[in-house]
Design a protein around this motif. Sequence first.
Motif, short mmCIF file in Angstrom:
data_model
loop_
_atom_site.label_atom_id
_atom_site.label_comp_id
_atom_site.label_asym_id
_atom_site.label_seq_id
_atom_site.Cartn_x
_atom_site.Cartn_y
_atom_site.Cartn_z
N GLY A 26 21.88 7.59 37.37
CA GLY A 26 22.93 7.28 36.42
C GLY A 26 23.94 8.40 36.29
O GLY A 26 23.60 9.58 36.35
N ARG A 27 25.16 8.01 36.08
CA ARG A 27 26.26 8.97 36.04
C ARG A 27 26.32 9.76 34.75
O ARG A 27 27.00 10.77 34.68
N THR A 28 25.61 9.31 33.71
CA THR A 28 25.72 9.95 32.40
C THR A 28 24.60 10.94 32.13
O THR A 28 24.39 11.34 31.00
N PHE A 29 23.89 11.35 33.16
CA PHE A 29 22.77 12.27 33.00
C PHE A 29 23.18 13.51 32.24
O PHE A 29 22.47 13.99 31.36
N SER A 30 24.34 14.05 32.55
CA SER A 30 24.78 15.30 31.93
C SER A 30 25.13 15.13 30.46
O SER A 30 25.38 16.11 29.77
N SER A 31 25.15 13.91 29.98
CA SER A 31 25.48 13.65 28.57
C SER A 31 24.30 13.85 27.64
O SER A 31 24.46 13.81 26.42
N TYR A 32 23.12 14.07 28.21
CA TYR A 32 21.91 14.11 27.39
C TYR A 32 21.17 15.43 27.52
O TYR A 32 21.03 15.98 28.62
#
Length: 116
Positions: A26-32
Amino acid sequence: QVQLLESGGGLVQTGGSLRLSCAASGRTFSSYAIGWFRQAPVKKREFVAAVSRSGDSTYYADSVKGRFTISRDHAKNTVYLQMNSLKPEDTARYYCAYSSAGYFFWGQGTQVTVSS
């Protein structure tokens, strides 16, 4: 939705080392922020370590402080848990997880067994 896959567990002697990996899709890994937890038989799941979204901040349970190191590689969408000076009481199934909208999302876990 980000999915997590742990690997790197195994059987090791007291005093040995292992490095666990938590690979995320997933592209939003760095959001967490990402955390590592563990659960031994007949015990509750407990917090082990966590790393912030940027990777600049890390947090540890007292029981692993100074022995375990958490880190993340954004290019590889992976969070690592380097475990040194392992003890039999570290034996457990280790899970990585993140929180979103009040829920925790977990991987399937990887087993770590430390023999005495």
